[in-house]
Scaffold this motif. Structure first.
Motif, PDB file in Angstrom:
ATOM      1  N   SER A 801       0.783  -1.196  -0.120  1.00 59.42           N
ATOM      2  CA  SER A 801       0.162   0.063   0.127  1.00 59.42           C
ATOM      3  C   SER A 801       0.831   1.277   0.013  1.00 59.42           C
ATOM      4  CB  SER A 801      -0.922   0.091   1.069  1.00 59.42           C
ATOM      5  OG  SER A 801      -0.140   0.014   2.473  1.00 59.42           O
ATOM      6  N   GLY A 802       2.137   1.234   0.370  1.00 59.99           N
ATOM      7  CA  GLY A 802       2.823   2.481   0.595  1.00 59.99           C
ATOM      8  C   GLY A 802       3.635   2.550  -0.745  1.00 59.99           C
ATOM      9  N   ALA A 803       3.616   1.791  -1.467  1.00 53.71           N
ATOM     10  CA  ALA A 803       4.165   1.776  -2.840  1.00 53.71           C
ATOM     11  C   ALA A 803       3.533   2.246  -4.073  1.00 53.71           C
ATOM     12  CB  ALA A 803       5.181   0.680  -3.192  1.00 53.71           C
ATOM     13  N   TYR A 804       2.177   1.527  -4.020  1.00 50.23           N
ATOM     14  CA  TYR A 804       1.171   1.715  -5.103  1.00 50.23           C
ATOM     15  C   TYR A 804      -0.157   2.125  -4.694  1.00 50.23           C
ATOM     16  CZ  TYR A 804       4.919  -0.889  -7.508  1.00 50.23           C
ATOM     17  OH  TYR A 804       6.091  -1.278  -8.018  1.00 50.23           O
ATOM     18  N   ALA A 805      -0.755   3.217  -5.446  1.00 51.32           N
ATOM     19  CA  ALA A 805      -1.912   3.826  -5.006  1.00 51.32           C
ATOM     20  C   ALA A 805      -3.110   2.781  -4.867  1.00 51.32           C
ATOM     21  CB  ALA A 805      -2.280   5.190  -5.791  1.00 51.32           C
ATOM     22  N   ASN A 806      -3.228   1.890  -5.652  1.00 47.76           N
ATOM     23  CA  ASN A 806      -4.176   1.015  -5.991  1.00 47.76           C
ATOM     24  C   ASN A 806      -3.887  -0.394  -5.336  1.00 47.76           C
ATOM     25  OD1 ASN A 806      -5.526   2.859  -7.757  1.00 47.76           O
ATOM     26  ND2 ASN A 806      -4.692   1.640  -9.581  1.00 47.76           N
ATOM     27  N   CYS A 807      -2.976  -0.304  -4.140  1.00 43.45           N
ATOM     28  CA  CYS A 807      -2.632  -1.473  -3.397  1.00 43.45           C
ATOM     29  C   CYS A 807      -2.947  -1.611  -2.050  1.00 43.45           C
ATOM     30  CB  CYS A 807      -1.141  -2.045  -3.763  1.00 43.45           C
ATOM     31  SG  CYS A 807      -0.690  -2.264  -5.428  1.00 43.45           S
ATOM     32  N   GLN A 808      -4.041  -0.707  -1.672  1.00 43.37           N
ATOM     33  CA  GLN A 808      -4.597  -0.539  -0.348  1.00 43.37           C
ATOM     34  C   GLN A 808      -4.857  -1.996   0.308  1.00 43.37           C
ATOM     35  OE1 GLN A 808      -3.704   1.993   1.227  1.00 43.37           O
ATOM     36  NE2 GLN A 808      -2.714   2.763  -0.294  1.00 43.37           N
ATOM     37  N   GLY A 809      -4.406  -2.585   1.460  1.00 46.53           N
ATOM     38  CA  GLY A 809      -4.768  -3.982   1.839  1.00 46.53           C
ATOM     39  C   GLY A 809      -4.346  -5.035   0.899  1.00 46.53           C
ATOM     40  N   GLY A 860       7.854 -12.219 -17.147  1.00 50.62           N
ATOM     41  CA  GLY A 860       8.741 -12.551 -18.360  1.00 50.62           C
ATOM     42  C   GLY A 860      10.273 -12.959 -17.831  1.00 50.62           C
ATOM     43  N   ASN A 861      10.853 -13.922 -18.717  1.00 46.16           N
ATOM     44  CA  ASN A 861      12.289 -14.123 -17.951  1.00 46.16           C
ATOM     45  C   ASN A 861      12.111 -15.188 -16.840  1.00 46.16           C
ATOM     46  OD1 ASN A 861      13.750 -12.902 -20.305  1.00 46.16           O
ATOM     47  ND2 ASN A 861      13.703 -10.950 -18.851  1.00 46.16           N
ATOM     48  N   GLY A 862      10.848 -15.916 -16.606  1.00 45.97           N
ATOM     49  CA  GLY A 862      10.780 -16.806 -15.589  1.00 45.97           C
ATOM     50  C   GLY A 862      10.468 -15.963 -14.132  1.00 45.97           C
ATOM     51  N   GLY A 863      10.346 -14.875 -14.164  1.00 45.67           N
ATOM     52  CA  GLY A 863       9.951 -14.020 -12.904  1.00 45.67           C
ATOM     53  C   GLY A 863       8.540 -13.961 -12.769  1.00 45.67           C
ATOM     54  N   PHE A 864       8.028 -13.991 -11.428  1.00 52.52           N
ATOM     55  CA  PHE A 864       6.741 -13.746 -11.260  1.00 52.52           C
ATOM     56  C   PHE A 864       6.577 -13.380  -9.823  1.00 52.52           C
ATOM     57  CE2 PHE A 864       5.438 -17.460  -8.565  1.00 52.52           C
ATOM     58  CZ  PHE A 864       6.760 -18.161  -8.823  1.00 52.52           C
ATOM     59  N   TYR A 865       5.246 -12.868  -9.553  1.00 47.38           N
ATOM     60  CA  TYR A 865       4.934 -12.242  -8.130  1.00 47.38           C
ATOM     61  C   TYR A 865       3.396 -12.815  -7.844  1.00 47.38           C
ATOM     62  CZ  TYR A 865       8.328  -8.714  -9.154  1.00 47.38           C
ATOM     63  OH  TYR A 865       9.424  -7.940  -9.539  1.00 47.38           O
ATOM     64  N   HIS A 866       3.441 -13.039  -6.459  1.00 49.58           N
ATOM     65  CA  HIS A 866       2.257 -13.468  -5.832  1.00 49.58           C
ATOM     66  C   HIS A 866       1.397 -11.935  -5.414  1.00 49.58           C
ATOM     67  CE1 HIS A 866       3.092 -17.705  -5.951  1.00 49.58           C
ATOM     68  NE2 HIS A 866       4.354 -17.305  -5.459  1.00 49.58           N
ATOM     69  N   ILE A 867       0.282 -11.581  -6.055  1.00 53.93           N
ATOM     70  CA  ILE A 867      -0.147 -10.281  -5.773  1.00 53.93           C
ATOM     71  C   ILE A 867      -1.455 -10.738  -4.933  1.00 53.93           C
ATOM     72  CG2 ILE A 867      -0.728  -8.086  -5.978  1.00 53.93           C
ATOM     73  CD1 ILE A 867       2.140  -8.487  -6.505  1.00 53.93           C
ATOM     74  N   CYS A 868      -1.633 -10.521  -3.524  1.00 52.91           N
ATOM     75  CA  CYS A 868      -2.999 -10.926  -2.950  1.00 52.91           C
ATOM     76  C   CYS A 868      -3.455  -9.858  -2.131  1.00 52.91           C
ATOM     77  CB  CYS A 868      -2.285 -11.956  -2.111  1.00 52.91           C
ATOM     78  SG  CYS A 868      -1.479 -13.568  -2.812  1.00 52.91           S
ATOM     79  N   GLY A 869      -4.874  -9.986  -2.337  1.00 55.10           N
ATOM     80  CA  GLY A 869      -5.606  -8.927  -1.462  1.00 55.10           C
ATOM     81  C   GLY A 869      -7.008  -9.670  -0.978  1.00 55.10           C
ATOM     82  N   ASN A 870      -7.781  -8.722  -0.469  1.00 54.56           N
ATOM     83  CA  ASN A 870      -9.032  -9.138   0.188  1.00 54.56           C
ATOM     84  C   ASN A 870     -10.057  -9.893  -0.867  1.00 54.56           C
ATOM     85  OD1 ASN A 870      -8.044  -8.645   2.693  1.00 54.56           O
ATOM     86  ND2 ASN A 870      -9.253  -6.839   2.953  1.00 54.56           N
ATOM     87  N   THR A 871      -9.931  -9.468  -1.906  1.00 53.31           N
ATOM     88  CA  THR A 871     -10.669  -9.987  -3.111  1.00 53.31           C
ATOM     89  C   THR A 871      -9.983 -10.115  -4.548  1.00 53.31           C
ATOM     90  OG1 THR A 871     -11.311  -7.846  -3.827  1.00 53.31           O
ATOM     91  CG2 THR A 871     -12.812  -9.024  -2.217  1.00 53.31           C
ATOM     92  N   VAL A 872     -10.423 -10.933  -5.300  1.00 52.43           N
ATOM     93  CA  VAL A 872      -9.731 -11.006  -6.769  1.00 52.43           C
ATOM     94  C   VAL A 872      -9.515  -9.536  -7.310  1.00 52.43           C
ATOM     95  CG1 VAL A 872      -9.407 -12.099  -8.808  1.00 52.43           C
ATOM     96  CG2 VAL A 872     -10.135 -13.560  -7.043  1.00 52.43           C
ATOM     97  N   ALA A 873     -10.631  -8.965  -7.283  1.00 54.67           N
ATOM     98  CA  ALA A 873     -10.609  -7.315  -7.800  1.00 54.67           C
ATOM     99  C   ALA A 873      -9.539  -6.742  -7.171  1.00 54.67           C
ATOM    100  CB  ALA A 873     -11.833  -6.855  -7.666  1.00 54.67           C
ATOM    101  N   CYS A 878      -4.267  -4.017  -8.023  1.00 56.86           N
ATOM    102  CA  CYS A 878      -2.753  -3.677  -7.532  1.00 56.86           C
ATOM    103  C   CYS A 878      -2.115  -4.232  -8.571  1.00 56.86           C
ATOM    104  CB  CYS A 878      -2.814  -4.267  -6.292  1.00 56.86           C
ATOM    105  SG  CYS A 878      -1.124  -4.098  -5.611  1.00 56.86           S
ATOM    106  N   ALA A 879      -2.282  -5.429  -9.173  1.00 59.41           N
ATOM    107  CA  ALA A 879      -1.293  -6.013 -10.105  1.00 59.41           C
ATOM    108  C   ALA A 879      -1.268  -5.240 -11.217  1.00 59.41           C
ATOM    109  CB  ALA A 879      -1.557  -7.561 -10.147  1.00 59.41           C
ATOM    110  N   THR A 880      -2.205  -4.724 -11.640  1.00 58.38           N
ATOM    111  CA  THR A 880      -2.463  -3.725 -12.992  1.00 58.38           C
ATOM    112  C   THR A 880      -1.534  -2.665 -12.836  1.00 58.38           C
ATOM    113  OG1 THR A 880      -4.659  -4.667 -13.316  1.00 58.38           O
ATOM    114  CG2 THR A 880      -3.909  -2.480 -14.599  1.00 58.38           C
ATOM    115  N   SER A 881      -1.556  -1.992 -11.572  1.00 58.69           N
ATOM    116  CA  SER A 881      -0.820  -0.887 -11.339  1.00 58.69           C
ATOM    117  C   SER A 881       0.778  -1.101 -11.400  1.00 58.69           C
ATOM    118  CB  SER A 881      -1.064  -0.161 -10.045  1.00 58.69           C
ATOM    119  OG  SER A 881      -2.181   0.351 -10.123  1.00 58.69           O
ATOM    120  N   VAL A 882       1.153  -2.360 -10.644  1.00 57.19           N
ATOM    121  CA  VAL A 882       2.577  -2.952 -10.974  1.00 57.19           C
ATOM    122  C   VAL A 882       2.853  -3.163 -12.084  1.00 57.19           C
ATOM    123  CG1 VAL A 882       4.028  -4.690  -9.841  1.00 57.19           C
ATOM    124  CG2 VAL A 882       2.232  -3.664  -8.397  1.00 57.19           C
ATOM    125  N   GLN A 883       2.108  -3.887 -12.964  1.00 58.02           N
ATOM    126  CA  GLN A 883       2.228  -4.206 -14.178  1.00 58.02           C
ATOM    127  C   GLN A 883       2.849  -3.231 -15.078  1.00 58.02           C
ATOM    128  OE1 GLN A 883      -0.893  -5.878 -16.314  1.00 58.02           O
ATOM    129  NE2 GLN A 883       0.295  -7.160 -17.689  1.00 58.02           N
TER     130      GLN A 883
END
Length: 901
Positions: A801-809, A860-873, A878-883
């Motif tokens: 939440s501190g790094a991305y505006a759409n990533c609260q919670g 890409g290049n084999g790297g990935f992240y688990h981005i998890c919140g209270n809902t899929v939405a 959040c993942a869209t902002s990080v993307q």
């Protein structure tokens, strides 16, 4: 998120290449652990366990969870020697009643590979199983059928015996199993002749015809004596006195609501815990078989060939007939004899093997309108021993005048101040049992010569131990004795029959009955007992040492010392008088439980005179001890919150442990073990107190006969009390809530986890092996590749939440070393009704006790992240902002599952 907060992320094994990424104001990458393709393998079912975990899930069908646990225990218990003796195994018999006999046999065959058939099964074990279900009436003439309550008690008893983590959601579940049995048996009654599971019968044990029964409404609550004009109720420091009611009356005593019937007997449930009724009388109930009415003789029988036909006395003043049973047949008082009285009733107690053909066995039912728990009444006991009653009848006429003059000439000495009875020998050395309450009495200084003689100084740190393993932990700090709550029924020198427990707050050791007669004791000291149970169930000393006493917690402290310090706290100590401490020792140590050898029997046996001052002082001590024992139930009830809080601290510590092999789920085992143990305490308190009282009165009667002093002098008021009325308590209030942890893949289970499946349906594994870990949370486990949360790597959450505006919670989940400053990411494991340590179980990550939905961001290049919140939405936003930081990255929805190796 600061750039220094790096999460190492493992790509799925099918992903080509390896990369590790950091979500922070831009991306960086570095190498990760190489991929490998180890495939899971089944966990051996022969691993020694505290509670059996080796049942193969594929061999079990899906049924209600408590039933499933019984079936799993059954098939994991069966050996090459017992596969054709299933009905000698308690969990197998219980499972057969809910699981279906044919299906259970199929499950046993699947698990063991043995060829099992119903026809080959030995009969239901009569002594171990059937008699264990119905009780002593199994050995009487005509036997007895199994009632619904018998079955319910048996079912819950087997669940307790296997230390289940899954109990029926309500008694209605078990009643439904019973209804299926009676429907199959088509008995048309509420009883059956032997355990018969629905759909298929077990081979039935041949029983004699069942006798008819008389149902008796029996109310165990104390009532005022018939001559009373008022009755008294006491709770804590509140005393309420009312006139004997003539109508149904409701009173409230210190918050406890009591409904009284006309005449003053409490109704509609047990008297609330902590309430006492001075002067009240508890009704007695005799479960003896009632002989047939209007007969001139009564026949008594016992297996294998005992028969005694006795003529009924012909008039109310006819002497009773004394009957002696077969060798070895004794009643609960230890006697092998009973009486036949006019007009054909049994006096005393029948030994349990004795039957009366044509007789009626009374069964105690709750009174109409009864609510709450119901316990069948215990057998009544005789108050005069056989030898005393026979001697008294022989010498009554010759010694009447002499006795009267002797009795009247005895003056009553004032009770001495000091209570001097030593501990029962079985309880003399609490130090070996772990944390030692009783030894805290010694307050000699360190320079006192007595310390060198083996006494423990007040400042000596306390300890816990597992004595069979020579494991010992001593507290590094000293918890001083001092201010606290003092529970007492009053001083011995006050005499009387008072059993009312009161509490006062004191600033230090109370004076009590003299030096060394008040102890400040711990309310929980069961570490040695609990782990001794584990040893008896297959866990080794090495396992206990490595995983408990010598293990390191996530905060770097030692687990063994932490367990001790959870117990050794000022808040967990209360002051009590020595006899209360002694009474509690008998109950918690599970000793001195018989009527023939009750607590302090060796001191009661030393009573020889009503005039010798040594004997008189001993009698006064015994009366004070018995009165303290009668108040022990109130003591347990009043300290329930302290006990529960301490047990919860211990249970929470055990839930942190990740063992090196999954042989025991310690927090679950501890709660189940403690629950079973403490449930025995209410009856343990009341039965032992009653046994002391009766044993003491019998001894006083014998002394009266041997000395010719009759009646027993009034100097000893407790003797003249008709009933001690020992107090009970609600034992469940002492137990913390049971852990709600998954029953499969317990901590220590190794495996891999997948994020979904490939096109062929094969699991898409994350690189590297992982281990289910204890998390310190009694709802969820942790996950990682290290040995525990304190050693190696485990999955954690990084707040985005501190790094991305759409990533609260929203959290980034990944694996980090134990030294990293991130909160653990726990997992909600879904066992889908399966048990054992080889269950492929889906899971979700948990942060702050909130179950999360995740998206997988492939950069890409084999790297990935688990981005998890209270809902899929929320996770997707959040993942869209990080993307945006990783052009070309793609999002997918993972489906996490743990796969044991």
């Amino acid at each position: 998120m600061a750039s220094s907060s790096t999460l190492r992320l493992h790509p799925p094994e099918s992903t080509v290449g390896s990369a590790e990424a950091t979500l922070a104001n831009g991306a960086s990458s570095s190498s990760v652990m190489p991929a490998h393709t180890t495939t899971p393998s089944a966990v051996s079912s022969s691993t020694p366990t505290f509670r059996k975990h080796g049942a193969i899930p594929a061999c079990l069908k899906k049924v209600e969870l408590s039933c499933l646990n019984l079936a799993a225990n059954c098939i994991d218990t069966v050996t090459s020697e017992t596969f054709n003796s299933l009905w000698h195994i308690g969990s197998c018999v219980a499972a057969a009643t809910c699981y279906d006999v044919g299906d259970l046999i199929t499950s046993v065959e699947c698990q063991t590979g043995f060829n099992v058939t119903n026809a080959a099964q030995a009969s239901l074990d009569y002594g171990k199983i059937y008699a264990g279900i119905v009780g002593s009436c199994a050995w009487g003439s005509g036997g007895c059928p199994i009632t619904r309550q018998n079955y319910i008690d048996f079912y819950y008893g087997e669940l307790s015996a296997i230390h289940t983590a899954n109990w029926p959601t309500s008694s209605n579940v078990v009643i439904a199993f019973w209804n299926n049995i009676t429907a199959w048996a088509a008995t048309g009654t509420s009883t059956i002749g032997s355990i018969i599971p629905h759909t298929h019968p077990l081979q039935q044990t041949t029983l004699p015809p069942a006798p008819s029964y008389t149902q008796i409404d029996w109310n165990p609550n104390p009532a005022p004596p018939s001559s009373a004009v008022s009755e008294t109720f006491v709770k804590a420091n509140t005393t309420t006195v009312i006139a004997i009611p003539t109508n149904t009356t409701v009173i409230v005593v210190a918050g406890a609501t009591i409904t009284l019937a006309p005449g003053g007997t409490p109704i509609n449930g047990p008297v609330p815990s902590g309430v006492s009724q001075p002067g009240a009388v508890t009704p007695s109930w005799n479960p003896n078989i009632i002989p047939p009415t209007s007969v001139s003789s009564v026949t008594f029988t016992a297996p294998p060939s005992y028969t005694s036909v006795v003529a009924v006395p012909t008039a109310s003043n006819s002497p009773p007939k004394n009957i002696t049973g077969p060798p070895g047949a004794i009643n609960s008082d230890g006697d092998d004899w009973w009486l036949l009285l006019f007009p054909g009733i049994v006096g005393g107690l029948l030994p349990p093997v004795i039957g009366i053909p044509g007789g009626i066995t009374p069964t105690a039912n709750p009174p109409p309108g009864w609510t709450g728990s119901w316990t069948d009444p215990a057998s009544t006991t005789t108050s005069v021993s056989r030898s005393a009653s026979r001697s008294a009848s022989r010498s009554a006429s010759s010694s009447a005048s002499h006795s009267a003059s002797m009795s009247s000439s005895i003056s009553c000495p004032k009770p001495t101040a000091v209570y001097a009875l030593p501990d029962d020998p079985e309880n003399a050395d609490w130090q070996k049992e772990g944390t030692d309450p009783d030894r805290r009495r010694d307050i000699h200084s360190a320079s006192d010569a007595k310390v060198g003689a083996g006494l423990v100084p007040r400042a000596d740190p306390r300890s816990i131990a597992v004595n069979q393993c020579s494991l010992f932990v001593r507290n590094t700090g000293v918890v001083s004795l001092g201010a606290g709550q003092y529970y007492t029924i009053g001083l011995k020198a006050q005499g009387g029959v008072n059993t009312v427990l009161s509490m006062t707050q004191v600033n230090g050791r109370p004076v009590g009955n003299g030096g060394g007669t008040v102890a400040q004791e711990h309310v929980l000291g069961y570490i040695d007992d609990f782990f001794t149970e584990a040893l008896n169930s297959g866990v080794s000393c090495t396992w206990i040492a490595n995983n408990v006493f010598q293990s390191t917690r996530a905060d770097g402290t030692n687990m063994g010392l932490s367990l001790l310090q959870a117990i050794d706290q000022v808040a967990n100590m209360v002051w009590v008088d020595k006899p209360m401490n002694q009474a509690k020792s008998n109950v918690v140590n599970q000793n001195k439980a018989s009527a023939q050898d009750p607590p302090q029997s060796q001191n009661i046996d030393k009573i020889t005179s009503f005039t010798n001052i040594v004997s008189v002082n001993r009698i006064q001590d015994i009366e004070y001890f018995a009165r303290n024992f009668a108040a022990l139930g109130s003591y347990f009830g009043n300290t329930a919150a302290i006990f529960q809080a301490t047990a919860l601290r211990v249970q929470s510590l055990l839930s942190e442990i990740t063992p090196d092999s999954p042989d025991a789920n310690l927090s679950v085992e501890f709660n189940a073990w403690l629950r079973h143990l403490i449930s025995t305490y209410p009856a343990g308190c009341t039965s032992r107190a009653t046994n002391v009282f009766n044993y003491y009165r019998n001894k006083m009667n014998a002394v009266s006969t041997s000395t010719g002093i009759a009646p027993v002098p009034a100097c000893f008021p407790l003797y003249h009390l008709n009933n001690l009325n020992p107090q009970t308590f609600a034992w469940a209030n002492l137990i913390p809530p049971a852990p709600n942890l998954p029953v499969c893949d317990i901590p220590g289970t190794e495996g891999r986890f997948s994020v979904g499946s490939d096109a062929q349906g094969n699991p898409n594994y994350v690189i590297g092996n992982v281990r289910i870990m204890g998390s310190g949370n009694t709802d969820h486990y942790a996950l990682g590749s290290g040995a525990s949360l304190a050693q190696g790597d485990h999955y954690v959450g990084n707040d985005l939440s501190g790094a991305y505006a759409n990533c609260q919670g929203v959290w980034q989940i990944g694996e980090q070393p134990s030294t990293a400053n991130f909160p653990p990411a726990n997992i909600a494991l879904n066992c889908n009704g399966q048990v054992g340590n080889n269950v492929a179980a889906p899971f979700n990550f948990i942060m702050n006790n909130q179950q999360l939905d995740c998206v997988l961001m492939n950069i890409g290049n084999g790297g990935f992240y688990h981005i998890c919140g209270n809902t899929v939405a929320a996770a997707t936003a959040c993942a869209t902002s990080v993307q945006a930081t990783f052009p070309g990255g793609s999002l997918s929805t993972p489906s996490y599952a743990f796969h044991p190796l």
